[in-house]
Design a protein around this motif. Structure first.
Motif, PDB file in Angstrom:
ATOM      1  N   THR A   1       0.838  -1.197   0.000  1.00  0.00           N
ATOM      2  CA  THR A   1       0.000   0.000   0.000  1.00  0.00           C
ATOM      3  C   THR A   1       0.872   1.246   0.000  1.00  0.00           C
ATOM      4  O   THR A   1       1.298   1.713   1.059  1.00  0.00           O
ATOM      5  CB  THR A   1      -0.939   0.016   1.230  1.00  0.00           C
ATOM      6  OG1 THR A   1      -1.702  -1.189   1.261  1.00  0.00           O
ATOM      7  CG2 THR A   1      -1.890   1.202   1.170  1.00  0.00           C
TER       8      THR A   1
ATOM      9  N   LYS B   1      -3.202   5.992  -4.652  1.00  0.00           N
ATOM     10  CA  LYS B   1      -4.585   5.886  -5.108  1.00  0.00           C
ATOM     11  C   LYS B   1      -5.547   6.160  -3.969  1.00  0.00           C
ATOM     12  O   LYS B   1      -6.522   6.903  -4.126  1.00  0.00           O
ATOM     13  CB  LYS B   1      -4.822   4.487  -5.697  1.00  0.00           C
ATOM     14  CG  LYS B   1      -6.203   4.248  -6.245  1.00  0.00           C
ATOM     15  CD  LYS B   1      -6.258   2.985  -7.104  1.00  0.00           C
ATOM     16  CE  LYS B   1      -5.746   1.764  -6.379  1.00  0.00           C
ATOM     17  NZ  LYS B   1      -5.868   0.536  -7.211  1.00  0.00           N
ATOM     18  N   GLU B   2      -5.258   5.556  -2.799  1.00  0.00           N
ATOM     19  CA  GLU B   2      -6.154   5.685  -1.654  1.00  0.00           C
ATOM     20  C   GLU B   2      -6.275   7.129  -1.172  1.00  0.00           C
ATOM     21  O   GLU B   2      -7.334   7.543  -0.690  1.00  0.00           O
ATOM     22  CB  GLU B   2      -5.654   4.797  -0.508  1.00  0.00           C
ATOM     23  CG  GLU B   2      -5.735   3.310  -0.776  1.00  0.00           C
ATOM     24  CD  GLU B   2      -4.573   2.768  -1.602  1.00  0.00           C
ATOM     25  OE1 GLU B   2      -4.505   1.537  -1.771  1.00  0.00           O
ATOM     26  OE2 GLU B   2      -3.731   3.563  -2.081  1.00  0.00           O
TER      27      GLU B   2
ATOM     28  N   LYS C   1      -2.569   4.304 -14.619  1.00  0.00           N
ATOM     29  CA  LYS C   1      -3.058   2.941 -14.391  1.00  0.00           C
ATOM     30  C   LYS C   1      -2.086   2.224 -13.458  1.00  0.00           C
ATOM     31  O   LYS C   1      -0.936   2.016 -13.807  1.00  0.00           O
ATOM     32  CB  LYS C   1      -3.177   2.180 -15.711  1.00  0.00           C
ATOM     33  CG  LYS C   1      -3.716   0.762 -15.558  1.00  0.00           C
ATOM     34  CD  LYS C   1      -3.807   0.064 -16.898  1.00  0.00           C
ATOM     35  CE  LYS C   1      -4.320  -1.362 -16.739  1.00  0.00           C
ATOM     36  NZ  LYS C   1      -4.378  -2.069 -18.049  1.00  0.00           N
ATOM     37  N   GLN C   2      -2.575   1.866 -12.276  1.00  0.00           N
ATOM     38  CA  GLN C   2      -1.727   1.206 -11.279  1.00  0.00           C
ATOM     39  C   GLN C   2      -2.051  -0.280 -11.191  1.00  0.00           C
ATOM     40  O   GLN C   2      -3.212  -0.678 -11.217  1.00  0.00           O
ATOM     41  CB  GLN C   2      -1.945   1.832  -9.907  1.00  0.00           C
ATOM     42  CG  GLN C   2      -1.139   1.153  -8.789  1.00  0.00           C
ATOM     43  CD  GLN C   2      -1.384   1.779  -7.442  1.00  0.00           C
ATOM     44  OE1 GLN C   2      -1.181   2.972  -7.258  1.00  0.00           O
ATOM     45  NE2 GLN C   2      -1.825   0.981  -6.472  1.00  0.00           N
TER      46      GLN C   2
ATOM     47  N   TYR D   1      -3.664  10.297  -7.484  1.00  0.00           N
ATOM     48  CA  TYR D   1      -3.742  10.077  -8.930  1.00  0.00           C
ATOM     49  C   TYR D   1      -4.818  10.957  -9.553  1.00  0.00           C
ATOM     50  O   TYR D   1      -4.608  11.587 -10.602  1.00  0.00           O
ATOM     51  CB  TYR D   1      -4.043   8.613  -9.243  1.00  0.00           C
ATOM     52  CG  TYR D   1      -2.921   7.648  -8.962  1.00  0.00           C
ATOM     53  CD1 TYR D   1      -1.586   8.060  -8.967  1.00  0.00           C
ATOM     54  CD2 TYR D   1      -3.186   6.308  -8.682  1.00  0.00           C
ATOM     55  CE1 TYR D   1      -0.557   7.163  -8.713  1.00  0.00           C
ATOM     56  CE2 TYR D   1      -2.161   5.413  -8.431  1.00  0.00           C
ATOM     57  CZ  TYR D   1      -0.855   5.835  -8.443  1.00  0.00           C
ATOM     58  OH  TYR D   1       0.157   4.952  -8.201  1.00  0.00           O
ATOM     59  N   LYS D   2      -5.978  11.000  -8.918  1.00  0.00           N
ATOM     60  CA  LYS D   2      -7.075  11.820  -9.452  1.00  0.00           C
ATOM     61  C   LYS D   2      -6.682  13.295  -9.472  1.00  0.00           C
ATOM     62  O   LYS D   2      -7.007  14.026 -10.408  1.00  0.00           O
ATOM     63  CB  LYS D   2      -8.334  11.613  -8.610  1.00  0.00           C
ATOM     64  CG  LYS D   2      -8.988  10.255  -8.811  1.00  0.00           C
ATOM     65  CD  LYS D   2     -10.286  10.156  -8.029  1.00  0.00           C
ATOM     66  CE  LYS D   2     -10.966   8.794  -8.273  1.00  0.00           C
ATOM     67  NZ  LYS D   2     -12.223   8.665  -7.506  1.00  0.00           N
TER      68      LYS D   2
ATOM     69  N   ASP E   1      -0.759  -3.901  -8.872  1.00  0.00           N
ATOM     70  CA  ASP E   1      -0.221  -4.153  -7.542  1.00  0.00           C
ATOM     71  C   ASP E   1       0.051  -5.636  -7.305  1.00  0.00           C
ATOM     72  O   ASP E   1      -0.599  -6.505  -7.870  1.00  0.00           O
ATOM     73  CB  ASP E   1      -1.215  -3.711  -6.460  1.00  0.00           C
ATOM     74  CG  ASP E   1      -1.780  -2.338  -6.721  1.00  0.00           C
ATOM     75  OD1 ASP E   1      -1.134  -1.367  -6.334  1.00  0.00           O
ATOM     76  OD2 ASP E   1      -2.872  -2.246  -7.316  1.00  0.00           O
TER      77      ASP E   1
ATOM     78  N   GLU F   1      -4.254  13.778 -12.401  1.00  0.00           N
ATOM     79  CA  GLU F   1      -4.955  13.692 -13.687  1.00  0.00           C
ATOM     80  C   GLU F   1      -5.787  14.950 -13.946  1.00  0.00           C
ATOM     81  O   GLU F   1      -5.895  15.404 -15.085  1.00  0.00           O
ATOM     82  CB  GLU F   1      -5.857  12.460 -13.697  1.00  0.00           C
ATOM     83  CG  GLU F   1      -5.092  11.143 -13.783  1.00  0.00           C
ATOM     84  CD  GLU F   1      -5.965   9.931 -13.578  1.00  0.00           C
ATOM     85  OE1 GLU F   1      -5.548   8.830 -13.960  1.00  0.00           O
ATOM     86  OE2 GLU F   1      -7.083  10.086 -13.019  1.00  0.00           O
TER      87      GLU F   1
END
Length: 432
Positions: free
Chosen positions: A50, A54-55, A72-73, A59-60, A75, A63
């Motif tokens: 982790t 993203k959490e 695009k991740q 990323y948002k 894991d 972007e």
């Protein structure tokens, strides 16, 4: 994570045609092939455990400010599986992401043995960022010739995470300062564990696994597996001896839930409340929240770790030579590891910054999930006092074999002497 993060993830992809494409991309830095008809670029990020990007919504956010970029991740939960797959793809030249995560226990291998497989980030301007990072974080990713193989994400200063409800039911104190005094040493921690087990709630134990003790005790030493000259010393290392002996003592004391870390039963144990305490680096906070869920909020707290503060884990973001979008990948990792984003990651997820300005920003942070614990101070103090560890090219491989030996003791009843011999043989096979 390993870092120990500690836990980690992967998706294997691409065949012969894609491999050929990545080899062509490797010919020029900053290439922007594979754009869609609108000029949009998909940046691929391959991580383990982790990282929290993203959490935390990073990323948002990126972007939104870079409308031509989609991230695009993929894991892998367990880092050793991730590393194995990464080595296979590095050897073949295909299937590599634009950004690859690197565990701190592997960064010496990248800097000393695989610098031809990764981009020197200085060519994109990384040198100007040196003052942003602690000396140890920056230096570990720098080759002898000055190439920079990755930008640091987090560090792993340690503490003890504990379930206040379980300790209360067992008749033990729950105040973080009182507990820190009672377990100021690891022997004190084990003694308190024995007290817990006398009145433990049904189906609970003091600690998840004896391997948690090993990893955190070993992390309190400057030299563990190699000395500062690069000599392999694990067989005579005081760090390894103390960590091993304390782990064996914990097994004999019967305080462990005997859970294999990073497995589904271990993950489920967080929600089930199967253990009362857990030596936890800062990055573990996000993992606990993810596994224990909303039901765990307010049941957990954090106190100082026994002994001298140590470090477990921490990671880097690197760019393979075969990446398709090198320039854009660098811009992303520079942004993700900037002080502002590192501070946000700590506030939202718990990953402690490796950025000096970010450390100052989070000094007063508290975490309501962990009963309002002053995590900025607890982990900040630990980071200041933790030794600057000597990192070797096979640190992670050695640690995995030693903890595998401890797992034999814990789960199979193997004698410590036999388990140690198995660990030595495993190390010989792993590092040659």
């Amino acid at each position: 994570m390993s870092t120990a993060r500690a836990a980690r993830r992967i998706l294997i992809r691409l065949g012969a045609m894609a491999a050929a494409g990545t080899l062509l991309a490797a010919c020029g830095s900053g290439s922007t092939d594979a754009q869609d008809s609108n000029g949009r670029i998909t940046l691929t990020v391959d991580l383990f455990g982790t990282f929290g990007f993203k959490e935390a919504g990073l990323y948002k956010e990126y972007e939104k400010s870079h409308p031509n970029i989609t991230i695009k991740q993929t894991d892998t939960q367990e880092e050793k599986n991730y590393w194995k797959a990464l080595q296979t793809r590095l050897a073949g030249g295909g299937g590599l992401a634009d950004v690859q995560g690197i565990e701190i226990g592997r960064i010496a291998s990248v800097a000393q043995r695989q610098s031809d497989k990764f981009e020197d980030l200085n060519q994109y301007g990384a040198a100007k960022l040196k003052a942003n990072f602690t000396d140890s974080k920056w230096g570990a990713a720098t080759t002898r010739s000055g190439q920079v193989m990755g930008l640091g994400t987090d560090n792993g200063p340690g503490a003890i995470c504990y379930r206040t409800d379980l300790l209360k039911k067992a008749g033990l104190p729950t105040d973080r300062e009182e507990l820190a005094k009672k377990w100021s040493t690891w022997d004190g921690y084990l003694d308190l564990g024995k007290q817990y087990m006398k009145n433990a709630p049904a189906k609970t134990a003091w600690i998840d696994s004896i391997r948690s003790i090993y990893t955190n005790v070993a992390g309190q030493y400057k030299e563990r597996y190699y000395d500062s000259s690069g000599k392999l010393i694990y067989q005579d290392s005081p760090a390894v001896k103390e960590a091993w002996d304390l782990s064996v003592k914990a097994d004999r004391a019967g305080v462990s839930a005997e859970l294999a870390q990073w497995t589904p039963p271990w993950n489920q144990a967080f929600a089930a409340g199967s253990f009362a305490t857990l030596p936890c680096p800062a990055w573990m906070l996000g993992y606990i929240k993810g596994q224990a869920g909303d039901a765990g909020k307010g049941k957990w707290d954090i106190a100082r770790m026994p002994g001298v503060p140590g470090n477990w884990g921490g990671s880097y973001l690197s760019i393979p030579r075969a990446a398709k979008h090198k320039k854009e990948a660098y811009e992303l990792i520079e942004w993700l590891t900037a002080p502002e984003q590192q501070a946000k990651l700590f506030t939202e997820i718990g990953n402690f910054p490796s950025s000096v300005p970010a450390i100052a920003k989070v000094a007063d942070t508290e975490d309501p999930y962990f009963s309002g614990a002053p995590i900025g101070k607890i982990f900040g103090d630990a980071a200041k006092q933790a030794p600057v560890q000597v990192l070797g090219v096979n640190d992670q491989d050695i640690q995995e074999q030693i903890t595998a030996g401890l797992f034999e003791i814990e789960k199979k009843g193997t004698s410590p002497d036999t388990a140690w011999k198995h660990a030595e043989k495993g190390i010989d096979n792993a590092i040659g």
